[in-house]
Write an enzyme that holds these catalytic residues in place. Structure first.
Site, mmCIF file in Angstrom:
data_model
loop_
_atom_site.group_PDB
_atom_site.id
_atom_site.type_symbol
_atom_site.label_atom_id
_atom_site.label_comp_id
_atom_site.label_asym_id
_atom_site.label_seq_id
_atom_site.Cartn_x
_atom_site.Cartn_y
_atom_site.Cartn_z
ATOM 1 N N ARG A 113 0.951 -1.078 0.075
ATOM 2 C CA ARG A 113 0.188 -0.011 0.001
ATOM 3 C C ARG A 113 0.849 1.391 0.007
ATOM 4 O O ARG A 113 1.650 1.328 1.001
ATOM 5 C CB ARG A 113 -0.927 -0.048 1.147
ATOM 6 C CG ARG A 113 -1.637 1.168 1.531
ATOM 7 C CD ARG A 113 -2.619 1.269 2.401
ATOM 8 N NE ARG A 113 -4.060 0.637 2.069
ATOM 9 C CZ ARG A 113 -4.961 0.868 2.374
ATOM 10 N NH1 ARG A 113 -5.232 1.441 3.610
ATOM 11 N NH2 ARG A 113 -6.067 0.200 1.938
ATOM 12 N N HIS A 132 -7.843 1.226 -6.276
ATOM 13 C CA HIS A 132 -7.716 0.280 -5.039
ATOM 14 C C HIS A 132 -8.428 -1.131 -5.654
ATOM 15 O O HIS A 132 -9.586 -1.182 -5.269
ATOM 16 C CB HIS A 132 -8.612 1.030 -4.296
ATOM 17 C CG HIS A 132 -8.406 0.353 -2.739
ATOM 18 N ND1 HIS A 132 -7.802 -0.861 -2.607
ATOM 19 C CD2 HIS A 132 -9.227 0.851 -1.567
ATOM 20 C CE1 HIS A 132 -7.907 -1.145 -1.171
ATOM 21 N NE2 HIS A 132 -8.873 -0.299 -0.629
ATOM 22 N N GLN A 171 -10.474 -3.626 -3.032
ATOM 23 C CA GLN A 171 -11.448 -3.018 -2.699
ATOM 24 C C GLN A 171 -12.662 -3.468 -3.808
ATOM 25 O O GLN A 171 -13.764 -3.896 -3.210
ATOM 26 C CB GLN A 171 -11.431 -1.637 -2.558
ATOM 27 C CG GLN A 171 -12.802 -0.985 -1.823
ATOM 28 C CD GLN A 171 -13.013 -1.454 -0.333
ATOM 29 O OE1 GLN A 171 -11.990 -1.343 0.548
ATOM 30 N NE2 GLN A 171 -14.453 -1.888 -0.256
ATOM 31 N N ASP A 224 -17.204 7.569 -0.940
ATOM 32 C CA ASP A 224 -15.912 7.418 -0.201
ATOM 33 C C ASP A 224 -15.468 8.670 0.524
ATOM 34 O O ASP A 224 -16.088 9.816 0.209
ATOM 35 C CB ASP A 224 -14.782 7.163 -1.070
ATOM 36 C CG ASP A 224 -13.526 6.504 -0.530
ATOM 37 O OD1 ASP A 224 -13.526 6.326 0.742
ATOM 38 O OD2 ASP A 224 -12.482 6.434 -1.153
ATOM 39 N N CYS A 227 -16.100 1.964 1.022
ATOM 40 C CA CYS A 227 -15.118 0.994 1.149
ATOM 41 C C CYS A 227 -14.738 1.350 2.851
ATOM 42 O O CYS A 227 -13.856 0.407 3.219
ATOM 43 C CB CYS A 227 -13.940 1.625 0.415
ATOM 44 S SG CYS A 227 -13.204 3.033 0.426
ATOM 45 N N ARG A 265 -13.751 -8.416 1.908
ATOM 46 C CA ARG A 265 -12.219 -7.958 1.337
ATOM 47 C C ARG A 265 -11.641 -9.360 1.933
ATOM 48 O O ARG A 265 -10.563 -9.540 0.969
ATOM 49 C CB ARG A 265 -11.643 -6.937 2.448
ATOM 50 C CG ARG A 265 -12.240 -5.452 2.121
ATOM 51 C CD ARG A 265 -11.923 -4.944 0.868
ATOM 52 N NE ARG A 265 -10.414 -4.854 0.661
ATOM 53 C CZ ARG A 265 -9.666 -3.974 1.216
ATOM 54 N NH1 ARG A 265 -10.029 -2.783 1.630
ATOM 55 N NH2 ARG A 265 -8.214 -3.948 0.743
HETATM 56 N N1 CP Z 1 -11.036 -0.067 2.669
HETATM 57 C C1 CP Z 1 -9.867 -0.090 2.794
HETATM 58 O O1 CP Z 1 -8.950 -0.235 2.299
HETATM 59 O O2 CP Z 1 -9.528 0.057 4.212
HETATM 60 P P1 CP Z 1 -8.386 0.177 5.145
HETATM 61 O O3 CP Z 1 -7.766 1.746 4.918
HETATM 62 O O4 CP Z 1 -8.635 0.209 6.631
HETATM 63 O O5 CP Z 1 -7.374 -0.862 4.508
HETATM 64 N N1 NVA Z 2 -9.778 6.934 -1.011
HETATM 65 C C1 NVA Z 2 -9.369 6.637 0.278
HETATM 66 C C2 NVA Z 2 -9.698 5.126 0.411
HETATM 67 C C3 NVA Z 2 -9.419 4.537 1.556
HETATM 68 C C4 NVA Z 2 -9.405 3.131 1.608
HETATM 69 C C5 NVA Z 2 -7.767 6.889 0.291
HETATM 70 O O1 NVA Z 2 -7.208 6.939 -0.591
HETATM 71 O O2 NVA Z 2 -7.554 7.463 1.463
#
Ligand code: CP
Ligand code: NVA
Length: 306
Positions: free
Chosen positions: A108, A135, A138, A223, A262, A290
């Site tokens: 990530r 993502h 997700q 989101d 998400c 997930r």
């Molecule tokens: N939706 C998601 O990716 O959650 P986290 O940021 O908690 O991993």
């Molecule tokens: N759009 C958000 C998603 C988090 C799971 C981010 O990138 O922070």
């Protein structure tokens, strides 16, 4: 050839369908079991997943950890700040080092180019656990949740409200691959790029009016308005306010429409409590999925399905 899951297009329509089928079947097969019990066939026994986090995470971190455990493998979870990566060791060198110890890498990060570079220099599968651009994991869970709710993907209308961000980019890509329409209502200045829209292969469009997006929609998605790495900006929050998912907007969608997010959510910003906690919301199932969807992603990476 090593299979990487950097975006949904890496698996293609058939690969995604195979993963969704596998996720749903495996979830059913272990219904009622304790979470730590290994699936009967332990298909990834002896495999180690390395996870690298350059951003915070709750769901991705725990669901991938549990996914590899349920498949019979183990994981090593690392925050980039405590690795040499955090002191300037390159992604390329990190990729080669982790490939010598582990069987797959999930990362990530911020810049999407970093996952591309990780995949270029790793000799094991690399999975995108979120970048500023996309993502995909997700959206695998989201599609599983939509199918479990009784919808078919082809012909579905998905309405997105709010920021034209990384999650929307993957939803549009999913629409292009699986044959559903995505109508995104986003304020000026926060709309998806033409490149992201093109991922929808003609099925994705942007509108300025939230009502137009939700009309006839089967699925409503939003989101956070401020993603990780973005500065908190009052001006952005103000521009987003008309795109908040309210009960009135839900009522303008199809009567059996469902709500997805998400998470993490900012209640009172992108969505009101009455919707996210209401009868049309599928957020807890979506979050649990997930785990199930990523087990399928891991199996796909190792060539076991699709
Ligand atoms: N939706 C998601 O990716 O959650 P986290 O940021 O908690 O991993
Ligand atoms: N759009 C958000 C998603 C988090 C799971 C981010 O990138 O922070």
């Amino acid at each position: 050839m090593t299979r990487h899951f950097l975006d949904l297009s890496d698996a293609g329509t058939a690969g995604i369908q195979a993963m969704l089928d596998d996720a749903i079947a495996r979830k059913k097969a272990r219904a009622g079991w304790t979470k730590g019990r290994v699936d009967a066939d332990a298909p990834l026994a002896g495999h180690v997943l390395a996870m690298v986090f350059e951003k915070n995470s709750t769901r991705t971190r725990v669901s991938f950890d549990m996914a590899i455990r349920q498949l019979g493998g183990t994981s090593i979870v690392m925050d980039a700040g405590s690795m040499q990566l955090g002191r300037g060791e390159t992604i390329a060198d990190t990729a080669r080092i982790l490939s010598g110890y582990c069987d797959a890498i999930m990362i990530r990060t911020d810049d999407h180019q970093k996952v591309v570079d990780m995949a270029k220099y790793a000799s094991v599968p690399v999975i995108n656990g979120l970048t500023d651009a996309s993502h995909p994991c997700q959206i695998m869970a989201d599609m599983e949740t939509i199918l479990e709710a009784g919808f078919a993907l082809p012909g579905l209308k998905v309405a997105w409200l709010g920021d034209g961000n990384n999650v929307l980019a993957s939803i549009m890509e999913a629409g292009g691959l699986m044959g559903f329409d995505v109508v995104a209502a986003c304020p000026q200045g926060y709309q998806p790029t033409d490149e992201d829209l093109a991922r929808g292969k003609g099925r994705a469009r942007v509108v300025g009016d939230p009502r137009e997006a939700v009309e006839g929609a089967d699925i409503i998605v939003t989101d956070t308005w401020i993603s990780m790495g973005q500065a908190h900006a009052e001006a952005k929050l103000a521009a987003m306010m008309p795109f908040q998912v309210t009960e009135a907007l839900m009522a303008a969608a199809k009567p059996n429409a469902r709500f997805l997010h998400c998470l993490p959510a900012h209640r009172g910003e992108e969505v009101v409590d009455a919707v996210i906690d209401g009868p049309q919301s599928l957020i807890w199932q979506e979050a649990e999925n997930r785990l199930h969807a990523q087990k399928a992603v891991l199996r796909w990476c190792f060539g076991q399905i699709g």
